[in-house]
Design a protein around this motif. Structure first.
Motif, PDB file in Angstrom:
ATOM      1  N   ARG A 182      -7.106  -7.529  -9.683  1.00  0.00           N
ATOM      2  CA  ARG A 182      -6.170  -7.028 -10.690  1.00  0.00           C
ATOM      3  C   ARG A 182      -6.961  -6.379 -11.816  1.00  0.00           C
ATOM      4  O   ARG A 182      -8.020  -6.847 -12.226  1.00  0.00           O
ATOM      5  CB  ARG A 182      -5.267  -8.152 -11.200  1.00  0.00           C
ATOM      6  N   HIS A 183      -6.428  -5.228 -12.263  1.00  0.00           N
ATOM      7  CA  HIS A 183      -7.115  -4.439 -13.279  1.00  0.00           C
ATOM      8  C   HIS A 183      -6.097  -3.796 -14.210  1.00  0.00           C
ATOM      9  O   HIS A 183      -4.931  -3.619 -13.843  1.00  0.00           O
ATOM     10  CB  HIS A 183      -7.947  -3.314 -12.647  1.00  0.00           C
ATOM     11  N   THR A 184      -6.557  -3.408 -15.377  1.00  0.00           N
ATOM     12  CA  THR A 184      -5.810  -2.481 -16.214  1.00  0.00           C
ATOM     13  C   THR A 184      -6.305  -1.070 -15.880  1.00  0.00           C
ATOM     14  O   THR A 184      -7.396  -0.917 -15.311  1.00  0.00           O
ATOM     15  CB  THR A 184      -6.026  -2.782 -17.707  1.00  0.00           C
ATOM     16  N   PRO A 185      -5.534  -0.019 -16.187  1.00  0.00           N
ATOM     17  CA  PRO A 185      -5.929   1.331 -15.776  1.00  0.00           C
ATOM     18  C   PRO A 185      -7.319   1.740 -16.247  1.00  0.00           C
ATOM     19  O   PRO A 185      -8.049   2.430 -15.520  1.00  0.00           O
ATOM     20  CB  PRO A 185      -4.840   2.224 -16.401  1.00  0.00           C
ATOM     21  N   GLY A 201       4.762  -1.906 -13.768  1.00  0.00           N
ATOM     22  CA  GLY A 201       5.130  -1.420 -15.083  1.00  0.00           C
ATOM     23  C   GLY A 201       5.315   0.076 -15.122  1.00  0.00           C
ATOM     24  O   GLY A 201       4.956   0.804 -14.191  1.00  0.00           O
ATOM     25  N   GLY A 202       5.901   0.522 -16.226  1.00  0.00           N
ATOM     26  CA  GLY A 202       6.364   1.895 -16.332  1.00  0.00           C
ATOM     27  C   GLY A 202       5.360   2.862 -16.915  1.00  0.00           C
ATOM     28  O   GLY A 202       4.187   2.544 -17.127  1.00  0.00           O
ATOM     29  N   VAL A 203       5.872   4.046 -17.222  1.00  0.00           N
ATOM     30  CA  VAL A 203       5.021   5.143 -17.652  1.00  0.00           C
ATOM     31  C   VAL A 203       4.712   5.084 -19.150  1.00  0.00           C
ATOM     32  O   VAL A 203       3.998   5.937 -19.664  1.00  0.00           O
ATOM     33  CB  VAL A 203       5.675   6.496 -17.317  1.00  0.00           C
ATOM     34  N   THR A 210       2.033   6.936 -14.837  1.00  0.00           N
ATOM     35  CA  THR A 210       2.404   8.264 -15.343  1.00  0.00           C
ATOM     36  C   THR A 210       1.835   9.354 -14.458  1.00  0.00           C
ATOM     37  O   THR A 210       2.539  10.285 -14.041  1.00  0.00           O
ATOM     38  CB  THR A 210       1.891   8.438 -16.785  1.00  0.00           C
ATOM     39  N   ASN A 211       0.544   9.276 -14.144  1.00  0.00           N
ATOM     40  CA  ASN A 211      -0.104  10.300 -13.329  1.00  0.00           C
ATOM     41  C   ASN A 211       0.478  10.348 -11.920  1.00  0.00           C
ATOM     42  O   ASN A 211       0.730  11.425 -11.372  1.00  0.00           O
ATOM     43  CB  ASN A 211      -1.615  10.036 -13.250  1.00  0.00           C
ATOM     44  N   ARG A 259       7.437   2.926  -2.093  1.00  0.00           N
ATOM     45  CA  ARG A 259       6.363   2.652  -1.133  1.00  0.00           C
ATOM     46  C   ARG A 259       6.013   3.942  -0.403  1.00  0.00           C
ATOM     47  O   ARG A 259       6.906   4.649   0.086  1.00  0.00           O
ATOM     48  CB  ARG A 259       6.803   1.593  -0.116  1.00  0.00           C
ATOM     49  N   GLY A 260       4.748   4.254  -0.343  1.00  0.00           N
ATOM     50  CA  GLY A 260       4.309   5.456   0.365  1.00  0.00           C
ATOM     51  C   GLY A 260       2.810   5.451   0.565  1.00  0.00           C
ATOM     52  O   GLY A 260       2.134   4.422   0.375  1.00  0.00           O
ATOM     53  N   GLU A 261       2.309   6.578   0.923  1.00  0.00           N
ATOM     54  CA  GLU A 261       0.881   6.752   1.165  1.00  0.00           C
ATOM     55  C   GLU A 261       0.135   6.832  -0.156  1.00  0.00           C
ATOM     56  O   GLU A 261       0.594   7.458  -1.108  1.00  0.00           O
ATOM     57  CB  GLU A 261       0.686   8.043   1.968  1.00  0.00           C
ATOM     58  N   ASN A 262      -1.010   6.176  -0.211  1.00  0.00           N
ATOM     59  CA  ASN A 262      -1.872   6.296  -1.386  1.00  0.00           C
ATOM     60  C   ASN A 262      -2.348   7.749  -1.500  1.00  0.00           C
ATOM     61  O   ASN A 262      -2.986   8.260  -0.582  1.00  0.00           O
ATOM     62  CB  ASN A 262      -3.074   5.357  -1.243  1.00  0.00           C
ATOM     63  N   PRO A 263      -2.057   8.440  -2.604  1.00  0.00           N
ATOM     64  CA  PRO A 263      -2.451   9.848  -2.712  1.00  0.00           C
ATOM     65  C   PRO A 263      -3.956  10.052  -2.758  1.00  0.00           C
ATOM     66  O   PRO A 263      -4.431  11.180  -2.590  1.00  0.00           O
ATOM     67  CB  PRO A 263      -1.787  10.299  -4.020  1.00  0.00           C
ATOM     68  N   TYR A 264      -4.712   8.972  -2.949  1.00  0.00           N
ATOM     69  CA  TYR A 264      -6.165   9.072  -3.014  1.00  0.00           C
ATOM     70  C   TYR A 264      -6.841   8.628  -1.721  1.00  0.00           C
ATOM     71  O   TYR A 264      -8.052   8.777  -1.587  1.00  0.00           O
ATOM     72  CB  TYR A 264      -6.692   8.233  -4.185  1.00  0.00           C
TER      73      TYR A 264
END
Length: 341
Positions: A182-185, A201-203, A210-211, A259-264
């Motif tokens: 677990r991390h913060t951004p 959590g939200g944007v 947000t990104n 839920r989807g593919e990790n964009p990275y």
């Protein structure tokens, strides 16, 4: 997939190519009529490794192929149900029952792991849960948040701590071979971003959310109008979905599950649990961890979104006497926006 899955795939392909003598329906035509991708149509027709469509798609198949009037020049447009002739309506019912029987047989022969909780990854790869850090003015009111304090407690600095606590233990239990971090951004390293990512959590405070929201192009937007007349809300197709408060107390939140593919990293997943308030984030996280609801909600996700690589659900999260009630996604009145479709 066993023979019954192949039988369903064969029948779907047969409908497309042979239902109307002299006219073949192309996959792009059918994909447009069903509002799905061409690869998804191919996966349903693939007899070597067929995917099982959800019931709603088979209902659309039956409506389309019960009437040749669905063919309009080069377009495929189903006839409205109330415009079907008696003969077409009878054929629609017959086709639907046939497809549903084939679907049931295909699902009966699937291994029990076919419907898997989204929090079960089964590949041993690292899972990273990302929470926002509380803003400075909030931390100033908190005890034990100063790293130089001998009593320092790092988790006190995290937002959405309830949801983090709920998910961290659950994901570890279901993925014993995976490291769960677990991390913060601001703490994230490149290796973290290319793991299975879970955003809480939200944007407003979670910059990564947000990104990602901007990159995904979701049909849902979170608007943090905290000082506006009506407060913050989610919006979709010119509709606004506000949390409900009474006397300053939260009665009902609105929360997104994605839920989807990790964009990275295409080999890993991205999951978002995001409420307007922390109660909503906790509720949507618990939808798939609460022992009373997780199997039911997982089955609903499979039924509704099976075959889709990415999907999202915006739902209500009720709060009763200050306690979050786990949402039952099988209840129509709790679901606000479903995507795709």
């Amino acid at each position: 997939m066993a023979d019954s899955g192949q039988a369903l795939a064969h029948r779907l392909r047969q409908l497309r190519l042979q239902q109307w003598p002299g006219r073949r329906v192309k996959q792009p035509q059918l994909a447009q009529a069903l509002n799905v991708s061409v690869p998804l149509i191919s996966s349903w027709e693939n007899e070597g490794n067929p995917k099982v469509p959800p019931v709603s798609r088979l209902e659309a198949y039956a409506l389309i192929f019960c009437s040749r009037r669905s063919l309009r020049d080069d377009d495929l447009v189903p006839v409205a149900e109330d415009e079907l002739t008696a003969e077409e309506s009878q054929l629609r019912d017959k086709l639907l029952q046939e497809l549903l029987d084939l679907r049931s047989a295909a699902l009966d022969q699937r291994p029990s792991s076919a419907v898997v909780n989204p929090w079960q990854f089964d590949d041993g790869k690292q899972v990273v849960i990302v929470c926002a850090r509380l803003p400075g003015e909030w931390l100033a009111r908190m005890p034990y948040v100063d790293p130089d304090d001998p009593h320092h407690i790092e988790l006190y600095t995290y937002a959405d701590l309830d949801a983090l606590f709920e998910l961290h233990g659950h994901i570890r239990a279901f993925n014993p071979a995976s490291e769960v971090r677990r991390h913060t951004p601001d703490e994230l390293e490149p290796d973290d971003l290319t793991s299975h990512l879970v955003l809480l959590g939200g944007v407003d405070w979670n910059d990564l959310t947000t990104n990602v929201f901007q990159d995904l192009g979701l049909p849902v937007e979170q608007v943090n109008d905290w000082d506006g007349e009506h407060g913050p809300y989610f919006s979709s197709s010119d509709r606004r979905f506000h949390p409900k408060l009474s006397g300053g107390r939260l009665r009902e939140d609105v929360a997104l599950f994605y839920r989807g593919e990790n964009p990275y990293n295409a080999e890993c997943t991205l999951t978002i649990c995001n409420g307007m308030y922390g109660r909503g984030t906790l509720g949507v996280a618990r939808a798939l961890t609460d022992v009373k609801f997780r199997d039911r909600n997982t089955a609903w996700l499979q039924e509704r979104f099976g075959g889709h690589e990415a999907y999202a659900l915006l739902s209500k999260v009720r709060v009763v006497n200050g306690k979050v009630i786990t949402p039952d996604w099988t209840l129509d009145e709790l679901r606000l926006v479903e995507w795709p479709g």
